[in-house]
Design an enzyme around this catalytic site. Sequence first.
Site, PDB file in Angstrom:
ATOM      1  N   GLY A 246     -10.636  63.693 -35.529  1.00 49.71           N
ATOM      2  CA  GLY A 246     -11.294  63.338 -34.274  1.00 49.71           C
ATOM      3  C   GLY A 246     -11.902  61.947 -34.246  1.00 49.71           C
ATOM      4  O   GLY A 246     -12.424  61.515 -33.213  1.00 49.71           O
ATOM      5  N   GLN A 247     -11.818  61.218 -35.373  1.00 44.29           N
ATOM      6  CA  GLN A 247     -12.394  59.874 -35.373  1.00 44.29           C
ATOM      7  C   GLN A 247     -11.695  59.019 -34.328  1.00 44.29           C
ATOM      8  O   GLN A 247     -10.519  59.218 -34.044  1.00 44.29           O
ATOM      9  CB  GLN A 247     -12.240  59.194 -36.753  1.00 44.29           C
ATOM     10  CG  GLN A 247     -13.016  59.857 -37.858  1.00 44.29           C
ATOM     11  CD  GLN A 247     -12.127  60.834 -38.615  1.00 44.29           C
ATOM     12  OE1 GLN A 247     -11.380  61.591 -38.025  1.00 44.29           O
ATOM     13  NE2 GLN A 247     -12.215  60.821 -39.926  1.00 44.29           N
ATOM     14  N   GLU A 248     -12.439  58.043 -33.834  1.00 44.91           N
ATOM     15  CA  GLU A 248     -11.932  57.265 -32.703  1.00 44.91           C
ATOM     16  C   GLU A 248     -10.524  56.712 -32.960  1.00 44.91           C
ATOM     17  O   GLU A 248      -9.635  56.806 -32.113  1.00 44.91           O
ATOM     18  CB  GLU A 248     -12.900  56.126 -32.395  1.00 44.91           C
ATOM     19  CG  GLU A 248     -12.856  55.746 -30.941  1.00 44.91           C
ATOM     20  CD  GLU A 248     -13.904  54.692 -30.600  1.00 44.91           C
ATOM     21  OE1 GLU A 248     -14.834  54.475 -31.409  1.00 44.91           O
ATOM     22  OE2 GLU A 248     -13.774  54.097 -29.525  1.00 44.91           O
ATOM     23  N   GLU A 249     -10.319  56.184 -34.157  1.00 43.83           N
ATOM     24  CA  GLU A 249      -9.017  55.564 -34.433  1.00 43.83           C
ATOM     25  C   GLU A 249      -7.899  56.604 -34.530  1.00 43.83           C
ATOM     26  O   GLU A 249      -6.724  56.283 -34.389  1.00 43.83           O
ATOM     27  CB  GLU A 249      -9.079  54.672 -35.685  1.00 43.83           C
ATOM     28  CG  GLU A 249      -9.444  55.364 -36.990  1.00 43.83           C
ATOM     29  CD  GLU A 249     -10.952  55.539 -37.188  1.00 43.83           C
ATOM     30  OE1 GLU A 249     -11.714  55.432 -36.205  1.00 43.83           O
ATOM     31  OE2 GLU A 249     -11.357  55.808 -38.331  1.00 43.83           O
ATOM     32  N   LEU A 250      -8.262  57.866 -34.744  1.00 44.96           N
ATOM     33  CA  LEU A 250      -7.238  58.917 -34.830  1.00 44.96           C
ATOM     34  C   LEU A 250      -6.964  59.560 -33.469  1.00 44.96           C
ATOM     35  O   LEU A 250      -5.938  60.204 -33.280  1.00 44.96           O
ATOM     36  CB  LEU A 250      -7.665  60.004 -35.829  1.00 44.96           C
ATOM     37  CG  LEU A 250      -7.809  59.560 -37.288  1.00 44.96           C
ATOM     38  CD1 LEU A 250      -8.315  60.704 -38.155  1.00 44.96           C
ATOM     39  CD2 LEU A 250      -6.467  59.074 -37.836  1.00 44.96           C
TER      40      LEU A 250
END
Length: 203
Positions: free
Chosen positions: A78-82
């Site tokens: 769920g990290q922004e880059e993912l």
Amino acid sequence: MYALLSGLWKYMFQKDEYFVLILGLDNAGKTTYLEQTKTKFNKKYKAMNLSKVTTTVGLNIGKIDIGSTRLNFWDLGGQEELQSLWDKYYAESHAVIYIVDSSDRERIRESKQAFDLLITNEALAGVPLLMLANKQDLEGCMTVGDVRKIFRESSHLIGHRECMMAGVSALKGDGVDEGIDWLVQAVQRNNIHRPPTQKDITR
Ligand code: G3D
Ligand code: MG
């Protein structure tokens, strides 16, 4: 006679397979939820220690069988880059579980933004949506009503899909069964628009 036998064969050895995305910001509890779901629905599944769940960098997968229905889960990081990878999975998915950390007031707007982006994606049009206000076991967290109020602002974007919001504790397991039961029925009701794949079961 043929119809009867092929029906029996299908009942015994085939399952309707659906793909379910588990989305939400990092730390919302997606992987804990997946582990809890596998533990509850797979009798043979040896539960991992839920307090040992670590940050998801790639993809966690899991499956559960309920009668002749198989749900395959994709728990994406769920990290922004993912988050930019999420939409690669949309076209093939039959449902979305969106998990919100009810104890994180600071990031609730960020979570809603990520949510708005995904539900307006054409590739997800009409797909049933189970929204979970997670971490309800934590004292002082936002109630389901609080979370619902915030996400209600997006109701015009939700469109004609089936949608349910419920409170859960992925860690303790509260509310997990009810949500999955609803989801199974929702994907079955949406069969005409997103048919399942048929899978031969060998074990
Ligand atoms: P993610 O996969 O969405 O990134 P995780 O989230 O499943 O890795 O969970 C992130 C943290 O939240 C974990 O704590 C996990 O134990 C906790 N958590 C998940 N669900 C619940 C819940 O229902 N209640 C409570 N109290 N905590 C929960 P750590 O401390 O390992 O970071
Ligand atoms: Mg994770």
